[in-house]
Structure formats: structure tokens, C-alpha cells
Design an enzyme around this catalytic site. Structure first.
Site, PDB file in Angstrom:
ATOM      1  N   GLN A 136       0.839  -1.193   0.000  1.00 38.48           N
ATOM      2  CA  GLN A 136       0.000   0.000   0.000  1.00 38.48           C
ATOM      3  C   GLN A 136       0.881   1.252   0.000  1.00 38.48           C
ATOM      4  OE1 GLN A 136      -3.649   0.226   0.145  1.00 38.48           O
ATOM      5  NE2 GLN A 136      -3.009   2.243  -0.474  1.00 38.48           N
ATOM      6  N   ARG A 295      -1.914   0.521  -6.934  1.00 38.32           N
ATOM      7  CA  ARG A 295      -1.606  -0.754  -6.272  1.00 38.32           C
ATOM      8  C   ARG A 295      -1.150  -1.782  -7.298  1.00 38.32           C
ATOM      9  NH1 ARG A 295      -3.787  -2.219  -1.493  1.00 38.32           N
ATOM     10  NH2 ARG A 295      -2.234  -3.852  -1.713  1.00 38.32           N
TER      11      ARG A 295
HETATM   12  N1   CP Z   1      -6.312  -1.068   0.516  1.00 39.06           N
HETATM   13  C1   CP Z   1      -6.440  -2.392   0.567  1.00 39.06           C
HETATM   14  O1   CP Z   1      -5.523  -3.138   0.908  1.00 39.06           O
HETATM   15  O2   CP Z   1      -7.677  -2.842   0.200  1.00 39.06           O
HETATM   16  P1   CP Z   1      -8.210  -4.311   0.330  1.00 39.06           P
HETATM   17  O3   CP Z   1      -8.412  -4.597   1.795  1.00 39.06           O
HETATM   18  O4   CP Z   1      -9.514  -4.317  -0.430  1.00 39.06           O
HETATM   19  O5   CP Z   1      -7.212  -5.259  -0.260  1.00 39.06           O
END
Ligand code: CP
Ligand code: NVA
Length: 308
Positions: A136, A295
Site C-alpha cells: 500500500q 496498487r
Molecule cells: N487497501 C487495501 O488493501 O484494500 P483491500 O483490503 O480491499 O485489499
């Protein structure tokens, strides 16, 4: 043409597994993947996905990133594999690394991830633990770089819980030399071990600042960031945390006190009316969906290096 190279560490459990040069290189490579069709043939490469917690973005972005590289993914549902029945990690890891070329794992304890890494001869990638969410942070810093061109004048204020996402921003910020401020209620300060690690990476005491007042913390900042107040696994704390974090919403009032060019980030999923207002979420300040897209690009870059 920019080409992936082998990173100094086999695994990616934390941003601190990367040097500053490697972070900068991965962001550059991610940008190339985003803008051009870099040819890749990972035809027989398989990425295993083990998700002990829910996920939309991380799961799908890893699946698509791997597919774009010419490889495939296989999802191991802990409930229908022997993982959920308590097979030891040291056995699971030594079996899976004979089938898969890398494993992306989302789990609770960071030590679980470290145990996989200890026993796996193939790269282990942190797809989120209770303490860190390093993929992230790479996407977040790519989004910031895209906005401002470089990190020279970036000041990132994270408003909310000092959680896994905040920890990774602190660590990645320390690597890149970006000022990261955390605005949180008393009692919700970042983990001292994370602060210590950040200080070891970057000795400057100007880089990490902790505030209790969000209004002060956003002054001069050009990146305002937030995440849920209660993370996955903290469902029982939700009522108390909702009260404790009252006043820590990114809303128009807070935006007005930040730099004029400030952008807003959120790792998602978002709870409108809690950590972020509906207006801000949908405003021109938001780069939240660009951030989500990134991402995929950073993970494509990461996979291309880890699997090289
Ligand atoms: N931001 C993120 O990691 O989203 P998810 O939980 O949907 O993977
Ligand atoms: N802090 C959040 C991040 C979700 C992507 C959680 O751990 O639930």
C-alpha cells in the site's frame, strides 16, 4: 529501457526490506508498467495467494498484475485448505514453495508472515498484517510522486489510527526522507518499535511528528491521508474507537487549513462520515482512485523484480 533487477532481499515483508534506491527504482518501474506495455513472459510462474482476512484491492491487483506479466495466480482459501485446520506453517511453506514461485500473504500477526519467510525458499510478500501494509505504501508514494513530481516538498499528514497503513507510511517516508505527521487521539500513538525503526533508517528528527490536534497537523501539509478507525480484527473495539476518534474526520474544514495544493488519499475501504466526509471523498482533492489503481502497477513492478 528500464529493466527489473533482483532486489537485495528475497522477501518483501516490510518497506524496510528495500533500500532507498530500490524504492525509487520500483516506483519508476511501476510508472513504466503504467504507461507502456513492457513485454514480460512469466508463462510458468505462479503466485500463491493466502488471505486470512478480507480483501478486494490487494487480491485483485495481485491477480491482474501477475496475469499482465504472463503468469498465473492460485488462491488458497485458508478455510478449504489444511491451513485453516492448523497445519504448521513450516510444513505448508515447504510444500507450497515447490509449486509456487512466490506467495502473497494477508494475515493477522506479523510473526506469522515471518514464519512463512523463515521456511520458504521462494519470495514471501506482505499483503497486509496487523502491523504493516508495505505494498500500500509503495502505491501511496507513487501517487504522491505523480502529483508533485518528486518528494522534495511533500509533507504527509496521516489523520487517524496509528495502524498498519500508518506504520508503513512512517517507514517508507523515513526511507524516502519525506516528513510524515501522525495526528491521532492520546493513547493511539504509533508503535514505539516502528518509531525506533524509522529513526534508525533516518536520523533526522524533523521527519516524523506526532500530533493530537489534527488542525495543527495539517498546517503546511500537501498530502492528507486517512484510513478506517477500526481495522480488520478490531470489530469489538469499534464502538469505543468511534467515540475516541470523534473530531479526526478529514472534512472540508480540515482541508481549508492545509496547503492549497493538498491532495487527499485513503487506502480504502472508506467509511464516509467517519474518517472522511462524503464531500471530501468525492471532491477534486481526492486522488483515492488513482491511488487504488497504483496498487496494481507497483505490485507488477515488485513481482517482476522478486521473480527475476
Ligand atoms: N487497501 C487495501 O488493501 O484494500 P483491500 O483490503 O480491499 O485489499
Ligand atoms: N487498516 C486497515 C487497512 C485495510 C486495507 C485494516 O487493516 O483493516
Amino acid at each position: 529501457m528500464i529493466k527489473p533487477y533482483k532486489l537485495s532481499n528475497k522477501h518483501f515483508l516490510s518497506n524496510i526490506d528495500l533500500s532507498k534506491d530500490e524504492v525509487i527504482f520500483l516506483l519508476k518501474l511501476a510508472k513504466s508498467f503504467k504507461n507502456t506495455d513492457l513485454e514480460f513472459n512469466f508463462k510458468n510462474k505462479v503466485l500463491g495467494l493466502i488471505f486470512d482476512k478480507s480483501s478486494t484491492r490487494t487480491r485483485v491487483s495481485f491477480q491482474v498484475a501477475m496475469q499482465r506479466l504472463g503468469g498465473t495466480t492460485i488462491e488458497l482459501n485458508p478455510n478449504t485448505s489444511q491451513i485453516g485446520r492448523g497445519e504448521l506453517i513450516k510444513d505448508t511453506a515447504r510444500v507450497l514453495n515447490r509449486y509456487c514461485d512466490a506467495l502473497a500473504i494477508r494475515t493477522f500477526k506479523h510473526t506469522t508472515l515471518e514464519e512463512y519467510a523463515k521456511w520458504s525458499s521462494k519470495p514471501i510478500i506482505n499483503a497486509l498484517t496487523d502491523t504493516e501494509h508495505p505494498c500500500q505504501a509503495l502505491a501511496d508514494f507513487l501517487t504522491i510522486q505523480e502529483e508533485f513530481g518528486d518528494f522534495n516538498n511533500a509533507i504527509l499528514t496521516f489523520i487517524g489510527d496509528s495502524n498498519n497503513v500508518a506504520n508503513s507510511l512512517i517507514l517508507c517516508g523515513a526511507i524516502l526522507g519525506v516528513e510524515v505527521r501522525i495526528a491521532c487521539p492520546k493513547g493511539y500513538s504509533p508503535n514505539p518499535q516502528v518509531i525506533q525503526k524509522a529513526k534508525e533508517i533516518n536520523k533526522s528528527d524533523k521527519l516524523l511528528k506526532i500530533f493530537n490536534d489534527p488542525n495543527t497537523a495539517v498546517k503546511g501539509a500537501n498530502v492528507l491521508y486517512t484510513d478506517v478507525w477500526s481495522s480488520m480484527g478490531e470489530e469489538s473495539k469499534k464502538e469505543v474507537k468511534d467515540k475516541d476518534f470523534n473530531g479526526y474526520t478529514i472534512d472540508q474544514n480540515l482541508i481549508n487549513q492545509a496547503n492549497k495544493d493538498a491532495i487527499v488519499l485513503h487506502c480504502l475501504p472508506a467509511y464516509r462520515g467517519k474518517e472522511i466526509s462524503e464531500n471530501v471523498m468525492e471532491s477534486e482533492k481526492s486522488r483515492i482512485f488513482e491511488q487504488a489503481e497504483n496498487r496494481m502497477h507497483v505490485q507488477q513492478a515488485l513481482l517482476s523484480c522478486l521473480l527475476s
